[in-house]
Design a protein around this motif. Structure first.
Motif, short mmCIF file in Angstrom:
data_model
loop_
_atom_site.label_atom_id
_atom_site.label_comp_id
_atom_site.label_asym_id
_atom_site.label_seq_id
_atom_site.Cartn_x
_atom_site.Cartn_y
_atom_site.Cartn_z
N VAL A 106 2.53 -3.88 6.36
CA VAL A 106 3.09 -4.42 5.13
C VAL A 106 2.16 -4.05 3.98
CG1 VAL A 106 3.81 -6.49 3.88
CG2 VAL A 106 4.18 -6.33 6.36
N PHE A 107 2.73 -3.38 2.98
CA PHE A 107 1.93 -2.86 1.86
C PHE A 107 2.45 -3.42 0.55
CE2 PHE A 107 1.57 0.62 -1.39
CZ PHE A 107 0.20 0.53 -1.57
N PHE A 108 1.52 -3.84 -0.32
CA PHE A 108 1.89 -4.34 -1.64
C PHE A 108 1.76 -3.23 -2.68
CE2 PHE A 108 0.38 -8.23 0.52
CZ PHE A 108 1.54 -8.98 0.43
N SER A 109 2.87 -2.91 -3.33
CA SER A 109 2.88 -1.90 -4.37
C SER A 109 3.25 -2.56 -5.69
CB SER A 109 3.88 -0.80 -4.02
OG SER A 109 3.80 0.28 -4.93
N LEU A 110 3.69 -1.77 -6.66
CA LEU A 110 4.02 -2.28 -7.99
C LEU A 110 5.41 -1.84 -8.42
CD1 LEU A 110 0.63 -1.50 -9.78
CD2 LEU A 110 1.48 -3.76 -9.15
N ILE A 111 6.10 -2.73 -9.11
CA ILE A 111 7.41 -2.40 -9.69
C ILE A 111 7.25 -1.22 -10.65
CG2 ILE A 111 9.10 -3.23 -11.37
CD1 ILE A 111 9.77 -4.39 -8.77
N ASP A 112 8.20 -0.29 -10.60
CA ASP A 112 8.26 0.85 -11.53
C ASP A 112 7.04 1.77 -11.43
OD1 ASP A 112 10.67 -0.08 -12.44
OD2 ASP A 112 9.86 -0.99 -14.27
N ALA A 113 6.39 1.81 -10.26
CA ALA A 113 5.22 2.68 -10.09
C ALA A 113 5.57 4.14 -10.33
CB ALA A 113 4.63 2.49 -8.70
N ASP A 114 6.81 4.52 -10.02
CA ASP A 114 7.23 5.91 -10.16
C ASP A 114 7.51 6.31 -11.61
OD1 ASP A 114 9.38 4.13 -10.16
OD2 ASP A 114 10.80 5.68 -9.51
N LYS A 115 7.47 5.35 -12.54
CA LYS A 115 7.80 5.63 -13.93
C LYS A 115 6.58 5.83 -14.83
CE LYS A 115 12.15 3.03 -13.64
NZ LYS A 115 12.93 1.88 -14.16
N HIS A 116 5.38 5.71 -14.23
CA HIS A 116 4.16 5.78 -15.04
C HIS A 116 3.12 6.69 -14.39
CE1 HIS A 116 5.56 2.47 -17.62
NE2 HIS A 116 6.02 1.92 -16.51
N PRO A 117 3.38 7.98 -14.35
CA PRO A 117 2.44 8.92 -13.71
C PRO A 117 1.10 9.02 -14.43
CG PRO A 117 4.17 10.11 -14.89
CD PRO A 117 4.58 8.67 -14.88
N ASP A 118 1.04 8.60 -15.68
CA ASP A 118 -0.22 8.68 -16.44
C ASP A 118 -1.11 7.45 -16.25
OD1 ASP A 118 0.54 11.15 -17.47
OD2 ASP A 118 1.55 10.25 -19.19
N VAL A 119 -0.61 6.46 -15.55
CA VAL A 119 -1.40 5.25 -15.29
C VAL A 119 -1.96 5.35 -13.87
CG1 VAL A 119 -1.34 2.72 -15.12
CG2 VAL A 119 0.05 3.91 -16.85
N ALA A 135 4.14 8.52 7.45
CA ALA A 135 3.14 8.32 8.50
C ALA A 135 3.73 7.88 9.83
CB ALA A 135 2.12 7.28 8.04
N ASP A 136 5.05 7.74 9.90
CA ASP A 136 5.72 7.35 11.14
C ASP A 136 5.25 5.98 11.63
OD1 ASP A 136 7.59 7.72 13.16
OD2 ASP A 136 6.13 8.61 14.53
N LEU A 137 5.15 5.03 10.68
CA LEU A 137 4.84 3.64 11.00
C LEU A 137 6.03 2.76 10.60
CD1 LEU A 137 1.18 3.24 9.67
CD2 LEU A 137 1.87 3.01 12.05
N ASN A 138 6.19 1.62 11.24
CA ASN A 138 7.21 0.67 10.83
C ASN A 138 6.65 -0.14 9.65
OD1 ASN A 138 9.26 1.30 12.60
ND2 ASN A 138 8.44 0.00 14.23
N TYR A 139 6.85 0.39 8.47
CA TYR A 139 6.26 -0.21 7.28
C TYR A 139 7.28 -1.10 6.55
CZ TYR A 139 9.03 3.22 4.71
OH TYR A 139 10.08 3.96 4.20
N THR A 140 6.75 -1.97 5.70
CA THR A 140 7.54 -2.69 4.71
C THR A 140 6.75 -2.66 3.41
OG1 THR A 140 8.48 -4.19 6.37
CG2 THR A 140 8.64 -4.86 4.06
N ILE A 141 7.37 -2.19 2.33
CA ILE A 141 6.71 -2.13 1.04
C ILE A 141 7.28 -3.21 0.13
CG2 ILE A 141 6.33 -0.72 -1.04
CD1 ILE A 141 6.54 1.76 0.81
N LEU A 142 6.40 -4.03 -0.42
CA LEU A 142 6.80 -5.08 -1.35
C LEU A 142 6.27 -4.73 -2.73
CD1 LEU A 142 5.98 -8.22 0.86
CD2 LEU A 142 8.11 -6.91 0.75
N GLN A 143 7.17 -4.55 -3.69
CA GLN A 143 6.79 -4.14 -5.04
C GLN A 143 6.69 -5.37 -5.94
OE1 GLN A 143 9.95 -1.29 -5.83
NE2 GLN A 143 8.66 0.42 -5.19
N LEU A 144 5.49 -5.61 -6.44
CA LEU A 144 5.20 -6.80 -7.23
C LEU A 144 5.07 -6.45 -8.70
CD1 LEU A 144 2.34 -8.17 -4.91
CD2 LEU A 144 4.83 -8.35 -4.59
N CYS A 145 4.96 -7.48 -9.56
CA CYS A 145 4.77 -7.18 -10.99
C CYS A 145 3.78 -8.10 -11.69
CB CYS A 145 6.10 -7.18 -11.74
SG CYS A 145 6.92 -8.78 -11.81
N GLY A 146 3.42 -9.24 -11.11
CA GLY A 146 2.45 -10.10 -11.78
C GLY A 146 2.28 -11.42 -11.05
#
Length: 326
Positions: A106-119, A135-146
């Protein structure tokens, strides 16, 4: 099932540990300094020394681990850069997890990460999502914002203490969420097959602008905020200057993230289907109003108690007779 929580001493990580233990999971925490993580051991978690930036320390920590919940990230005050922790470290962890036969990640990412390549932080999160998916893992990505927890130091405390509250640019409305609620989603993902190899937004009940949060804090505290606006161009200049010094790279990268928070575009996502998949009740999610109301009620009560004790002590001191010689 035994879970390895990475970043367990952080604001979100500690809530993940608490939630997993409450739900009966065995929890192991990868920590850089076990002495600073004794509270996790007192809760019932196992501590193992390790560091994402030292890949050799990871395989021993993964022995017997079924799932990983990865809440680690570089801090602005760290000596290590965002790239070292959030990219190099995560790549090493994902590779080690695959080699160890870990079943869920389980990985924590960020909302709209794909829209800000300069950050830097946003781009690294996006790249990590892609690397994890390949990576051929059973992943779950949760995109957070604050996190709601971050608003205490940013708004509540300065307003209570009569200090300046800083606002940058055009405030972006953000759907803040309590880390306890985020932890519910992270732990629930481990038992819901429909979350495997999927990405979900995990955000709060509604968006809040800086001005709305300040108004809420003023109403709950009974105090008026001292608002200071910082021009976005000044932050950009500061970022360029800091990039000249290695010690300033982390701060410069974090300043780049403030542009995301000051462009006026909402950070939010629909959550109805997410609640259905995870089997969670949206009415049980903490609202920002209730979170702040609880904080101010608790802190104002404490301040009144301290003021009462101070007044009581002062009265006792003035009522004492001064001894004198005849």
């Amino acid at each position: 099932m035994t879970i390895l929580v990475v970043g367990a001493t952080g604001t979100l990580g500690r809530q993940v540990v608490r939630r997993a233990l409450d739900e009966g999971y065995k929890v192991r925490c990868l920590v850089r300094n076990p002495k600073k993580a004794t509270f996790l051991k007192e809760w019932g978690a196992e501590l193992v020394a390790g560091n994402l930036c030292y890949p050799d320390t990871l395989p021993p920590a993964l022995t017997g681990i079924t799932a990983i919940i990865d809440a680690a990230t570089a801090r602005a005050t760290d000596s290590l850069s965002i790239k070292q922790v959030d990219w190099d470290g995560k790549v090493a962890l994902i590779q080690a997890a695959k080699a160890a036969g870990v079943e869920r990640y389980v990985f924590f990412s960020l909302i709209d990460a794909d829209k800000h390549p300069d950050v830097p932080l946003m781009e690294i999160k996006r790249c990590t999502e892609l690397f994890l998916a390949e990576a051929d893992l059973n992943y779950t990505i949760l995109q957070l914002c604050g996190f709601m927890q971050g608003l205490i130091g940013q708004y509540a405390i300065p307003i209570l203490e009569g200090q300046a509250v800083w606002i940058t640019g055009e405030s972006s409305p953000i759907a803040y969420m309590d880390t306890q609620d985020i932890a519910k989603f992270a732990v629930r993902a481990l038992s819901v097959p429909e979350t495997e190899k999927q990405t979900f937004p995990v955000v709060g009940t509604r968006t809040w602008s800086a001005e709305e949060i300040i108004s809420l804090c003023e109403r709950l505290s009974g105090k008026e905020a001292r608002i200071t606006r910082m021009p976005i161009n000044l932050l950009r200049t500061m970022r360029r200057v800091l990039r000249f010094f290695q010690w300033g790279w982390n701060v410069a990268d974090r300043l780049a993230f403030t542009e995301v928070l000051a462009n006026g575009k909402p950070l939010d996502a629909p959550m109805d289907e997410v609640y259905q998949v995870f089997g969670l009740d949206p009415t049980e999610t903490t609202t920002l109003e209730s979170y702040m109301q609880e904080y101010f009620a608790r802190i104002l009560k404490k301040l009144r108690e301290l003021d009462y004790e101070k007044t009581k002590t002062k009265k006792k001191q003035t009522s004492k007779k001064t001894p004198f010689k005849s």
